[in-house]
Design a protein around this motif. Structure first.
Motif, PDB file in Angstrom:
ATOM      1  N   UNK A 242      -3.510  36.839  82.055  1.00 18.13           N
ATOM      2  CA  UNK A 242      -3.941  35.751  82.913  1.00 18.13           C
ATOM      3  C   UNK A 242      -5.403  35.410  82.649  1.00 18.13           C
ATOM      4  N   UNK A 243      -5.757  34.153  82.875  1.00 19.32           N
ATOM      5  CA  UNK A 243      -7.115  33.672  82.608  1.00 19.32           C
ATOM      6  C   UNK A 243      -8.110  34.411  83.498  1.00 19.32           C
ATOM      7  N   UNK A 244      -9.171  34.917  82.890  1.00 14.81           N
ATOM      8  CA  UNK A 244     -10.199  35.623  83.637  1.00 14.81           C
ATOM      9  C   UNK A 244      -9.930  37.095  83.839  1.00 14.81           C
ATOM     10  N   UNK A 245      -8.728  37.548  83.524  1.00 20.52           N
ATOM     11  CA  UNK A 245      -8.405  38.970  83.682  1.00 20.52           C
ATOM     12  C   UNK A 245      -8.890  39.754  82.472  1.00 20.52           C
ATOM     13  N   UNK A 246      -9.519  40.882  82.727  1.00 23.16           N
ATOM     14  CA  UNK A 246      -9.939  41.784  81.651  1.00 23.16           C
ATOM     15  C   UNK A 246      -9.101  43.047  81.750  1.00 23.16           C
ATOM     16  N   UNK A 247      -8.477  43.424  80.646  1.00 23.36           N
ATOM     17  CA  UNK A 247      -7.652  44.634  80.611  1.00 23.36           C
ATOM     18  C   UNK A 247      -8.550  45.844  80.390  1.00 23.36           C
ATOM     19  N   UNK A 248      -8.317  46.887  81.203  1.00 23.23           N
ATOM     20  CA  UNK A 248      -9.094  48.108  81.075  1.00 23.23           C
ATOM     21  C   UNK A 248      -8.238  49.292  80.637  1.00 23.23           C
ATOM     22  N   UNK A 249      -6.908  49.151  80.691  1.00 23.22           N
ATOM     23  CA  UNK A 249      -6.066  50.295  80.364  1.00 23.22           C
ATOM     24  C   UNK A 249      -4.751  49.842  79.753  1.00 23.22           C
ATOM     25  N   UNK A 250      -4.261  50.623  78.800  1.00 25.02           N
ATOM     26  CA  UNK A 250      -2.936  50.410  78.203  1.00 25.02           C
ATOM     27  C   UNK A 250      -2.328  51.780  77.936  1.00 25.02           C
ATOM     28  N   UNK A 251      -1.019  51.905  78.152  1.00 21.63           N
ATOM     29  CA  UNK A 251      -0.321  53.144  77.831  1.00 21.63           C
ATOM     30  C   UNK A 251       1.095  52.797  77.425  1.00 21.63           C
ATOM     31  N   UNK A 261      -3.157  47.149  82.580  1.00 22.64           N
ATOM     32  CA  UNK A 261      -3.752  46.895  83.888  1.00 22.64           C
ATOM     33  C   UNK A 261      -5.224  46.593  83.729  1.00 22.64           C
ATOM     34  N   UNK A 262      -5.783  45.856  84.708  1.00 20.77           N
ATOM     35  CA  UNK A 262      -7.183  45.488  84.607  1.00 20.77           C
ATOM     36  C   UNK A 262      -7.724  44.910  85.892  1.00 20.77           C
ATOM     37  N   UNK A 263      -8.555  43.866  85.759  1.00 17.24           N
ATOM     38  CA  UNK A 263      -9.275  43.336  86.911  1.00 17.24           C
ATOM     39  C   UNK A 263      -8.374  42.614  87.902  1.00 17.24           C
ATOM     40  N   UNK A 264      -7.178  42.162  87.490  1.00  9.59           N
ATOM     41  CA  UNK A 264      -6.315  41.455  88.442  1.00  9.59           C
ATOM     42  C   UNK A 264      -5.495  42.408  89.307  1.00  9.59           C
ATOM     43  N   UNK A 265      -5.715  43.719  89.167  1.00 17.13           N
ATOM     44  CA  UNK A 265      -5.068  44.751  89.997  1.00 17.13           C
ATOM     45  C   UNK A 265      -3.542  44.715  89.886  1.00 17.13           C
TER      46      UNK A 265
END
Length: 360
Positions: A242-251, A261-265
């Motif tokens: 999604x626009x503006x979302x930054x991903x912080x984790x992938x598994x 998962x990231x900033x959009x919770x």
């Protein structure tokens, strides 16, 4: 038929001895400075934490089933005993260690493979004996490709689930992921955005390919890389979030799905056969998601670590929470054992919270 639920058998809190470490270094946003391993009979676990340029090891007792619940079924930890603690002298880094990872040794080898990487991309891999306090085992060090020139940043490490000698190192500001076979450099992957998390794919239907496929969270995109490909730098798929979302984790899960998962919770689960979203668990965390791990007991469950101090376990298809527990301050590390559902978080207060999860 409803799925079998997971439940915590125990939740323990262990304090890092002040004589070992008083004030942990702040580190970076991804909580990648903790790795845990359950010892043979399950009566204790080893926790490896990194602060500054050192790695510390603690043995924590896990005897007995102790579990208390508070308001809204929130799990309340019981104090655990730290039976021993020490400094791991195999990791002579010159700058702050950003990530710690563990892998099992080969069959018949009573050893763990410990990998650490610092903010300039310096990689050190050591074999640690699980039957003795210390023994001379093979260790090797790999300097960064650019000799550590430039500004330090978050760096990550990831072992291949099928080839223990293969390891990948990500460097955020350099926008690069380097793949090694022991100390031999295999190739470099150049990302478009700053990488923040990455994982080798574990898809069981692609056993021969899993060690060559790498999922990278970069900016708002999930990119898939094939180490055998040269076209497009090895990138075979890009999925924009999604626009503006930054991903912080992938598994990734051994059964195939990939979670981000990231900033959009929101936890988004992707199907690697079609690269389409299987499920979205919206608002499963109060704050940004910085850690994810599929359950080893039942892969329909996933563990979600939030930016503040909460870890949640739930069904990703049904968007249903099973249980959660909290630390007492922001997380510096988040880790799940490779083959068991022992989940741990290390707080900046110096406390380590360990949940032992089983099928209910």
């Amino acid at each position: 038929m409803p799925p079998t639920m997971l439940a915590a058998r125990s939740l323990r809190k262990a304090s890092v001895p002040p004589t070992l470490l008083t004030d942990p270094s702040p580190g970076s946003l991804p909580p990648t400075r903790l790795a845990v391993h359950v010892n043979g009979d399950g009566s204790s676990c080893s926790a490896y934490i990194a602060s500054g340029n050192c790695v510390y090891k603690m043995e924590i007792s896990m005897d007995g089933e102790i579990l208390s619940r508070g308001k809204d079924s929130l799990l309340i930890p019981d104090n655990a005993q730290v039976t021993s603690s020490s400094v791991v002298d195999r990791c002579p880094h010159r700058s702050e260690i950003q990530s710690v990872a563990l892998a099992e040794g080969g069959e018949g080898e009573n050893c763990l493979i410990l990998g650490t990487v610092d903010s300039y991309g310096h990689l050190i891999v050591s074999r640690l004996d699980t039957m003795a306090d210390d023994i001379d085992r093979t260790s090797y060090s790999v300097p960064p490709r650019d000799s550590g020139i430039g500004e330090g940043s978050w760096a990550g490490i990831c072992f291949s689930p099928t080839h223990r000698s293969m390891v990948a190192v990500a460097r955020q500001f350099c926008k690069s992921v380097d793949v090694y076979d022991q100390d031999i450099h295999l190739r470099s992957l150049r990302t478009l955005w700053y990488p923040s998390s990455f994982s080798f794919l574990q898809c069981s239907s692609q056993v021969n390919e899993s060690s060559s496929l790498l999922a990278i969270a970069e900016g708002s995109q999930l990119s898939i890389w094939d180490l055998r490909m040269n076209n497009n730098g090895g990138c075979v798929q890009r999925i924009s979030g999604s626009v503006g979302n930054v991903l912080y984790s992938v598994c990734s899960s051994p059964s195939g799905p990939i979670a981000t998962g990231g900033t959009d919770r929101t936890v988004t689960i992707y199907d690697p056969r079609r690269w389409s979203a299987l499920s979205r668990w919206v608002g499963c965390s109060k704050y940004e998601i910085t850690g994810l791990s599929f359950s080893s007991v039942d892969q329909s469950f996933i563990y979600v670590q939030g930016l503040d101090y909460e870890i949640t376990c739930g069904l990703w298809k049904e968007n249903e929470r099973a249980f959660s527990f909290r630390g007492d301050s922001n997380w510096l590390g988040f880790s799940k054992c490779a083959d068991t559902d022992v989940v741990a978080g290390w707080c900046e207060s110096g406390n380590i919270f360990i949940a032992d999860v089983r099928q209910q």
